[in-house]
Enzyme design. Structure first.
Site, PDB file in Angstrom:
ATOM      1  N   GLU A 100       0.848  -1.194   0.000  1.00  0.00           N
ATOM      2  CA  GLU A 100       0.000   0.000   0.000  1.00  0.00           C
ATOM      3  C   GLU A 100       0.885   1.246   0.000  1.00  0.00           C
ATOM      4  O   GLU A 100       2.004   1.212   0.508  1.00  0.00           O
ATOM      5  CB  GLU A 100      -0.878  -0.075   1.273  1.00  0.00           C
ATOM      6  CG  GLU A 100      -1.716   1.102   1.593  1.00  0.00           C
ATOM      7  CD  GLU A 100      -2.817   1.385   0.595  1.00  0.00           C
ATOM      8  OE1 GLU A 100      -2.491   1.551  -0.590  1.00  0.00           O
ATOM      9  OE2 GLU A 100      -3.986   1.474   1.014  1.00  0.00           O
ATOM     10  N   ASP A 101       0.408   2.327  -0.573  1.00  0.00           N
ATOM     11  CA  ASP A 101       1.226   3.540  -0.615  1.00  0.00           C
ATOM     12  C   ASP A 101       1.316   4.215   0.743  1.00  0.00           C
ATOM     13  O   ASP A 101       2.380   4.624   1.169  1.00  0.00           O
ATOM     14  CB  ASP A 101       0.731   4.534  -1.689  1.00  0.00           C
ATOM     15  CG  ASP A 101      -0.761   4.778  -1.623  1.00  0.00           C
ATOM     16  OD1 ASP A 101      -1.459   4.044  -0.891  1.00  0.00           O
ATOM     17  OD2 ASP A 101      -1.252   5.703  -2.292  1.00  0.00           O
ATOM     18  N   ASP A 104      -2.898   5.738   6.946  1.00  0.00           N
ATOM     19  CA  ASP A 104      -3.285   6.970   7.614  1.00  0.00           C
ATOM     20  C   ASP A 104      -4.146   6.570   8.831  1.00  0.00           C
ATOM     21  O   ASP A 104      -3.605   6.204   9.875  1.00  0.00           O
ATOM     22  CB  ASP A 104      -4.037   7.786   6.558  1.00  0.00           C
ATOM     23  CG  ASP A 104      -4.348   9.205   6.964  1.00  0.00           C
ATOM     24  OD1 ASP A 104      -4.187   9.537   8.135  1.00  0.00           O
ATOM     25  OD2 ASP A 104      -4.773   9.986   6.112  1.00  0.00           O
ATOM     26  N   PHE A 153      -0.195  16.822   4.222  1.00  0.00           N
ATOM     27  CA  PHE A 153      -0.873  16.313   3.026  1.00  0.00           C
ATOM     28  C   PHE A 153       0.177  16.034   1.953  1.00  0.00           C
ATOM     29  O   PHE A 153       0.801  16.955   1.445  1.00  0.00           O
ATOM     30  CB  PHE A 153      -1.889  17.334   2.520  1.00  0.00           C
ATOM     31  CG  PHE A 153      -2.872  16.739   1.547  1.00  0.00           C
ATOM     32  CD1 PHE A 153      -2.457  16.314   0.291  1.00  0.00           C
ATOM     33  CD2 PHE A 153      -4.205  16.585   1.894  1.00  0.00           C
ATOM     34  CE1 PHE A 153      -3.355  15.744  -0.602  1.00  0.00           C
ATOM     35  CE2 PHE A 153      -5.113  16.021   1.003  1.00  0.00           C
ATOM     36  CZ  PHE A 153      -4.686  15.598  -0.244  1.00  0.00           C
ATOM     37  N   ARG A 166      -0.334  12.296  -9.171  1.00  0.00           N
ATOM     38  CA  ARG A 166       0.108  10.908  -8.960  1.00  0.00           C
ATOM     39  C   ARG A 166       1.378  10.610  -9.740  1.00  0.00           C
ATOM     40  O   ARG A 166       2.146   9.716  -9.396  1.00  0.00           O
ATOM     41  CB  ARG A 166      -0.984   9.921  -9.406  1.00  0.00           C
ATOM     42  CG  ARG A 166      -2.246   9.928  -8.560  1.00  0.00           C
ATOM     43  CD  ARG A 166      -3.070   8.704  -8.912  1.00  0.00           C
ATOM     44  NE  ARG A 166      -4.452   8.786  -8.468  1.00  0.00           N
ATOM     45  CZ  ARG A 166      -4.906   8.344  -7.309  1.00  0.00           C
ATOM     46  NH1 ARG A 166      -4.072   7.834  -6.429  1.00  0.00           N
ATOM     47  NH2 ARG A 166      -6.178   8.437  -7.005  1.00  0.00           N
TER      48      ARG A 166
HETATM   49  C1  PRP Z   1      -5.675   6.501   0.180  1.00  0.00           C
HETATM   50  C2  PRP Z   1      -4.359   5.761   0.218  1.00  0.00           C
HETATM   51  C3  PRP Z   1      -4.672   4.589   1.098  1.00  0.00           C
HETATM   52  C4  PRP Z   1      -5.695   5.109   2.073  1.00  0.00           C
HETATM   53  C5  PRP Z   1      -5.055   5.376   3.399  1.00  0.00           C
HETATM   54  O1  PRP Z   1      -6.462   5.892  -0.783  1.00  0.00           O
HETATM   55  O2  PRP Z   1      -3.946   5.371  -1.070  1.00  0.00           O
HETATM   56  O3  PRP Z   1      -5.264   3.538   0.354  1.00  0.00           O
HETATM   57  O4  PRP Z   1      -6.207   6.309   1.489  1.00  0.00           O
HETATM   58  O5  PRP Z   1      -5.957   5.921   4.312  1.00  0.00           O
HETATM   59  P1  PRP Z   1      -6.515   5.188   5.618  1.00  0.00           P
HETATM   60  O6  PRP Z   1      -5.368   4.532   6.326  1.00  0.00           O
HETATM   61  O7  PRP Z   1      -7.086   6.351   6.388  1.00  0.00           O
HETATM   62  O8  PRP Z   1      -7.580   4.221   5.207  1.00  0.00           O
HETATM   63  P2  PRP Z   1      -7.696   6.528  -1.558  1.00  0.00           P
HETATM   64  O9  PRP Z   1      -8.975   6.112  -0.904  1.00  0.00           O
HETATM   65  O10 PRP Z   1      -7.482   8.001  -1.746  1.00  0.00           O
HETATM   66  O11 PRP Z   1      -7.631   5.759  -2.959  1.00  0.00           O
HETATM   67  P3  PRP Z   1      -6.483   5.769  -4.083  1.00  0.00           P
HETATM   68  O12 PRP Z   1      -5.428   4.784  -3.636  1.00  0.00           O
HETATM   69  O13 PRP Z   1      -7.212   5.312  -5.288  1.00  0.00           O
HETATM   70  O14 PRP Z   1      -5.944   7.179  -4.180  1.00  0.00           O
END
Ligand code: PRP
Length: 182
Positions: A100-101, A104, A153, A166
């Site tokens: 995962e990237d 949070d 952010f 991205r």
């Molecule tokens: C973002 C990010 C993680 C997640 C982290 O995804 O890529 O998947 O939020 O947040 P959390 O720990 O609070 O759940 P997003 O929903 O923006 O989707 P994306 O990967 O398509 O940008």
């Protein structure tokens, strides 16, 4: 280098990312050598990190993706995590590494873990490029962390602000009009 973006402040350079991804690859390689491994990327944000990380792991394994979304088009997490696309691979009895990237609040990974555990893998581990520990709401065990960061952010290297940035090769701090540095 490259185009100057007034609203983005460099935080982690391309070179720093490259070095850390290499190190993560080595750790993962050592841990999974000789094991049946499936590496699962959580789209969309993970795509550059995933592409770099899997090429840094010199083992033979399956690759698949899930598409999970919590933010939608908002800048804040909605708290409602949705599976938009499930894996297309059998993971029963296999060792799973979720990539995962960013973690949070932890809600995305908590839900992903819960979902994948029902398919009886031999083990599940998590690798994230970025960790924002101060934002955690749900406790999730993370096994490999690229960089632990404060609550800012971030955009770039897969991470977006309303679906933009991205494609940046580095990670930067995104300043909205309200917190723009002058
Ligand atoms: C973002 C990010 C993680 C997640 C982290 O995804 O890529 O998947 O939020 O947040 P959390 O720990 O609070 O759940 P997003 O929903 O923006 O989707 P994306 O990967 O398509 O940008």
């Amino acid at each position: 280098m490259g185009m100057i973006r007034q609203n983005i402040q460099m935080m982690i350079s391309e070179e720093e990312i490259r070095q850390r991804v290499k190190e993560l690859g080595r750790l993962i390689e050592a841990d999974y050598s000789g094991k049946d491994l499936v590496v699962i990327g959580l789209l969309k944000g993970v795509f550059p990190f995933f592409a770099d990380l899997v090429r840094a792991i010199d083992l033979d394994f399956h690759v698949t993706f899930m598409r999970i979304s919590s933010y939608g088009f908002d800048l804040e997490s909605s708290g409602k995590v949705k599976i938009l696309q499930d894996i297309d691979t059998q993971i029963s009895g296999k060792n799973v590494l979720i990539v995962e990237d960013i973690i949070d609040t932890g809600q995305t990974l908590a839900m992903t873990l819960e979902h994948l555990k029902t398919q009886s893998p031999a083990s599940i581990r998590i690798c994230v490029l970025l960790d924002k520990p101060s934002r955690r709401i749900v406790d999730v065990p993370v096994d490999y962390v690229g960089f632990s960061i404060k609550d800012v952010f971030v955009v770039g290297y897969g991470l977006d602000a309303r679906e933009m940035y991205r494609n940046l090769p580095y990670i930067g701090i995104f300043h909205t009009e309200s917190n723009l540095v002058t």
